[in-house]
Scaffold this motif. Structure first.
Motif, PDB file in Angstrom:
ATOM      1  N   GLY A  22       0.800  -1.162  -0.059  1.00 43.54           N
ATOM      2  CA  GLY A  22      -0.033   0.046   0.068  1.00 43.54           C
ATOM      3  C   GLY A  22       0.800   1.212   0.094  1.00 43.54           C
ATOM      4  N   PRO A  25       3.362   3.318  -3.468  1.00 45.37           N
ATOM      5  CA  PRO A  25       3.500   4.573  -4.454  1.00 45.37           C
ATOM      6  C   PRO A  25       4.392   5.625  -3.969  1.00 45.37           C
ATOM      7  N   TYR A  91       1.209  -0.155 -13.361  1.00 42.75           N
ATOM      8  CA  TYR A  91       1.248   0.337 -12.201  1.00 42.75           C
ATOM      9  C   TYR A  91       2.114   1.516 -11.602  1.00 42.75           C
ATOM     10  N   VAL A  95       1.287   5.336 -10.918  1.00 43.82           N
ATOM     11  CA  VAL A  95       1.870   6.309 -10.046  1.00 43.82           C
ATOM     12  C   VAL A  95       2.504   7.435 -10.114  1.00 43.82           C
ATOM     13  N   VAL A 100      -2.607   7.637  -8.903  1.00 44.27           N
ATOM     14  CA  VAL A 100      -2.734   6.605  -7.780  1.00 44.27           C
ATOM     15  C   VAL A 100      -4.006   6.260  -7.414  1.00 44.27           C
ATOM     16  N   SER A 104      -5.431   2.570  -7.425  1.00 46.33           N
ATOM     17  CA  SER A 104      -6.083   1.950  -6.069  1.00 46.33           C
ATOM     18  C   SER A 104      -7.434   1.128  -6.486  1.00 46.33           C
ATOM     19  N   GLN A 254      -3.391   3.149  -0.689  1.00 48.55           N
ATOM     20  CA  GLN A 254      -3.039   3.795  -2.087  1.00 48.55           C
ATOM     21  C   GLN A 254      -4.076   4.834  -2.107  1.00 48.55           C
TER      22      GLN A 254
END
Length: 324
Positions: A22, A25, A91, A95, A100, A104, A254
């Protein structure tokens, strides 16, 4: 007492694993000016180095020979490696490009996608509450699509790629450390080749942005392997239902980081979509606990039934019937 300590250690390991996933990021932006593909390639290369050292310390090599003799399993490993490449790469890009919160969402809806794939691909049957949860998830995607002006592609690709990865991993049936080693071994050569090509054309940041930047790129291996090792420690110590709840820690962290740290916008329609997703996950969690409780009650009821006595067994046996 030992069992209690084991469960406590497993719970802490699970919290550590999902907590790190989590919080990751916060790490990827530190690797700029490296692009997402360069970061991904370094992650593949350095992950193999880290898990290789771990296997060397643990002396867990026997599975390699068995894997090489199973072409079908090797093929599944290659598929898993390709799918996780898509997931990791998107991913990291998300980010580092201000998505973000949308990323999530992908991991929030992943359980719903996994259930849907179980029905469509494995012929599994859903309980009524699971159907309602999946339907609510579909409604959430529609609301978000209207809000975004297009489907939330980042969320959907992350969710479907990770669900596919989980499905393939289930068929491969290997331990976390071993499967990560096999997958990164498949990815190592193309990743290293890309990094060498990037360096040859002067586009690599590994040697041109200082020792600190190079160290951070090398640390991608530790960032990848550490939560996986913690997850493996949790998986053998805590019930699956507990792990199912802990998995929501990662997207929650996240989501909070996306709003409070990265200051991403949350218009009303996005809040509405997320609220529907959370409602669907609440239904899934409630149904899972209800099913576990019911199964446990049935098991206790069966265990409480008196076992047949030897006399009863003898009288009911055909061989004990008197001759006529």
């Amino acid at each position: 007492m030992k069992g209690t300590n084991e469960q406590r250690a497993g719970l802490l390991s699970g919290i550590g694993a999902y907590g790190l996933w989590g919080l990751v990021p916060l790490f990827w932006p530190l690797l700029k000016p490296a692009g997402a593909i360069e970061i991904l390639a370094h992650r593949m290369v350095w992950s193999l180095a880290v898990v290789g050292i771990a296997l060397l310390v643990l002396r867990r090599w026997s599975w390699i020979g068995e894997l090489i003799r199973q072409p079908r399993k090797l093929g599944l490993i290659a598929v898993a490696a390709a799918v996780i490449t898509v997931n990791w790469g998107l991913y990291i890009w998300s980010v580092n490009n201000g998505h973000v919160v949308e990323a999530s969402l992908g991991y929030f809806i992943n359980p719903l996608v996994t259930i849907a794939m179980g029905v469509l691909l494995l012929g599994e049957r859903l309980r009524p509450a699971q159907w309602v949860a999946v339907g609510t998830g579909v409604a959430a995607v529609l609301v978000l699509a209207i809000g975004y002006g297009q489907p939330p592609w980042i969320s959907l690709i992350l969710a479907f790629s990770f669900a596919t990865y989980g499905l393939v991993k289930k068929k491969v049936d290997m331990g976390g450390l071993e499967s990560l080693t096999a997958e990164t071994a498949v990815l190592f050569v193309p990743a290293l080749g890309y990094l060498l090509w990037l360096g040859a054309r002067g586009g690599s940041t590994f040697g041109s942005d200082g020792l600190g930047h190079a160290s951070l790129l090398a640390a991608t291996g530790v960032v990848t392997a550490t939560p996986l090792v913690l997850f493996g420690a949790a998986a053998i110590r805590v019930p699956l239902s507990t792990l199912g709840l802990l998995q929501y820690l990662a997207p929650v962290f996240q989501f909070v980081l996306g709003i409070l740290y990265f200051h991403e916008e949350m218009p009303p329609e996005r809040w509405a979509g997320f609220a529907l997703v959370w409602l669907a996950l609440t239904l899934l969690t409630w149904d899972a606990f209800r099913t576990v409780r019911r199964t446990r009650a049935q098991a206790l009821a069966l265990a409480a039934q008196p076992a047949p006595s030897a006399g009863d067994a003898a009288s009911s046996s055909p061989s004990a019937t008197p001759a006529r």
